[in-house]
Design an enzyme around this catalytic site. Structure first.
Site, short mmCIF file in Angstrom:
data_model
loop_
_atom_site.label_atom_id
_atom_site.label_comp_id
_atom_site.label_asym_id
_atom_site.label_seq_id
_atom_site.Cartn_x
_atom_site.Cartn_y
_atom_site.Cartn_z
CD GLN A 70 -5.65 -0.52 4.79
OE1 GLN A 70 -5.55 -1.12 3.75
NE2 GLN A 70 -5.49 0.79 4.83
CD GLU A 192 -0.56 1.55 2.33
OE1 GLU A 192 -1.16 0.65 2.93
OE2 GLU A 192 0.22 1.33 1.40
CG ASP A 221 -1.95 0.06 6.33
OD1 ASP A 221 -1.00 -0.10 7.11
OD2 ASP A 221 -2.59 1.13 6.26
N GLY A 300 7.99 -6.08 -16.57
CA GLY A 300 8.57 -7.32 -17.09
C GLY A 300 9.32 -7.08 -18.38
N GLY A 301 9.60 -8.14 -19.09
CA GLY A 301 10.40 -8.03 -20.30
C GLY A 301 9.59 -7.71 -21.55
#
Ligand code: COA
Length: 479
Positions: A70, A192, A221, A300-301
């Site tokens: 892959q 993977e 991959d 995130g914030g």
């Protein structure tokens, strides 16, 4: 007209012409486009053809594709979509192992193979046969890039060391995917999920109470293939100046870590106190020494969580990802029927909300459960509240808009019939993607030998009988 063309192609020979180029740097774009050399070649005239009709970004680039499974194939498929001529070298009779893996249609190449090898040509060569090596030598001299993702040392064992390739074609770029970079694990074979585990993804994915989790997105991959593609085009660009190729290496562990950058960020923040945006904080659970698994918390914030929608009892994908972005807090409060939360000091500011996130999301979920995920999507987007419906693969496969943009493409295959593939997710305004079916094993062997490498008909007949491009006979196989 012919004279004019000749003039444009003439190389600058003096310091004066180099100075002229420097001066042109401040001029208008059209004038710059007409400018001649930068010292290593020529800037072409700006195309007068309409956008999308001036060829493809990588037209003229030839790739000797030694990839399998892959990671490597995703890289070369992307470059093929961009216009490169990708010549996939496969072992005679066997080919890329994925041709036969997870097979759904008897005697046809699997979707595993077909969806990762579109828009390529396939040539069978036994690299361990002397005549096979002759063909490879010619391919090395002809191609711009060799891409491989063999186990460590396999390319060298074929005799194709960097020194050998570089001597044969100093302009060739040799690009490799390996599991690990130099270090204690450099000799390991890697797939993977090994990369997901070693790159920090698994330890930070899943729920706090549960074990580490791998993700369905093939970040080890396909993610590394994408990194490699960027390395290759950068090396191609540098080659315009230096005239020489270089080695490009992407280790899967590095690629995964790059995609887990925010978790290394959080690891360092831990030294300065708890990670307040993690729901663990609002639940009063102390943090350990390493970044914990954060369930469906936002990276995130802006606090966020996955919420049930109407029909969740029977549909496993009836969920919406809901982000309580601070600037739209008032809209959220009105929407869910809690207008007092706009001014209540316990809820009015992001800091005040942090210890109460569990309660807040439970209240929002009461509302989302009264709507389908698509209704929530429509209502919230009208108010600029960022939300994301959980789309099943069935819904994605049937999505009209993804078909319209060429992100999901149906192609026809001679032995398996029509199948869906993912087209080019990178859209270039002047380089329409070329998305075609995958080749049959060795479909282009003769075509490449004659048209690309210039072998004559009698030479090809000779090669055929030598066994360099055909599967070994039964007795040889048994031996
Ligand atoms: N003619 C003759 N021999 C060929 C050939 C050809 N056209 N193409 C490949 N081979 C041989 C190689 O020479 C090598 O033989 P050798 O080990 O005797 O030298 C062998 O086939 C290739 O082997 P290898 O790459 O080790 O395959 P594998 O199936 O044992 O391992 C991986 C598969 C993916 C684990 C391994 O290739 C790997 O770790 N790759 C790097 C990381 C990677 O890309 N992983 C992700 C895969 S999705």
């Amino acid at each position: 007209m012919a004279k004019k063309k000749q003039k444009a192609a003439k190389k600058p020979t003096s310091k004066a012409s180099a100075r002229k180029v420097v001066k042109l740097a401040g001029k208008k774009p059209a004038a710059k486009a007409r400018a001649k050399s930068n010292g290593n070649g020529h800037l072409p005239r700006m195309s007068t053809k309409p956008y999308g009709q001036a060829g493809r970004a990588l037209d003229g680039v030839k790739i000797l594709d030694f990839t399998h499974v892959q990671s490597g194939p995703t890289c070369t498929q992307l470059l093929a979509y961009m216009g490169a001529d990708v010549i996939k070298v496969e072992r005679p009779g066997a080919g890329d192992i994925t041709r036969g893996q997870l097979r759904d249609v008897p005697n046809a190449d699997s979707l595993y193979f077909t969806m990762l090898n579109g828009t390529k040509r396939s040539i069978t060569i036994d690299s361990k046969h002397p005549k096979g090596m002759d063909i490879l030598n010619r391919l090395i001299k002809t191609c711009d890039i060799l891409v491989e993702n063999f186990a460590p040392g396999a390319l060298d064992r074929m005799g194709l060391t960097w020194e050998y390739i570089h001597k044969l074609n100093p302009r060739m770029i040799v690009a490799s995917v390996k599991g690990f970079g130099p270090g204690p694990y450099e000799e390991c074979k890697v797939y993977e999920n090994v990369a997901q585990c070693a790159g920090g993804a698994a330890s930070t994915t899943g729920f706090r109470e549960g074990p580490p989790l791998v993700t369905g997105a093939q970040i080890g991959d396909s993610g590394t293939g994408l990194h490699l593609a960027l390395g290759i085009v950068s090396a191609l660009y540098q080659r315009i100046r230096t005239g020489r190729g270089q080695k490009v290496l992407c280790a899967m562990q590095d690629g995964v870590l790059n995609l887990c950058r925010v978790k290394l960020r959080d690891q360092q923040r831990l030294a300065h106190g708890p990670l307040t945006e993690y729901s663990q904080y609002s639940e009063g659970v102390p943090f350990g020494k390493a970044v914990p698994r954060a369930g469906n918390d936002s990276g995130g914030g802006q606090p966020a969580w996955l919420l049930k929608c109407k029909g969740w009892e029977t549909d496993p994908d009836a969920y919406i990802y809901f982000i309580t972005q601070a600037p739209v807090w008032n809209e959220i409060a009105d929407l869910i029927g809690e207008p007092t939360w706009k001014t209540d000091p316990d809820y009015a500011t992001p800091k005040a909300r942090l210890p109460r996130l569990k309660k807040i999301f439970a209240r929002i979920e009461e509302w989302t459960q009264t709507k389908t995920k698509f209704e929530v999507m429509d209502i919230c987007n009208a108010l600029d509240i960022p939300v994301g419906p959980i789309l099943s693969m069935k819904e994605i496969a049937e999505d009209e808009s993804l078909r319209a943009t060429g992100t999901v493409v149906e192609v026809d295959h001679p032995t398996r019939g029509k199948y869906l593939t993912v087209g080019n997710p990178i859209k270039l305004s002047d380089s329409p993607a070329k998305v075609e079916r995958s080749p049959l094993l060795g479909e282009h062997t003769e075509e490449v030998l004659s048209k690309v490498l210039g072998y004559s008909a009698s030479e090809i007949a000779d090669i055929k009988t030598s066994g360099a491009i055909t599967p070994p006979k039964k007795e040889e196989k048994a031996a």
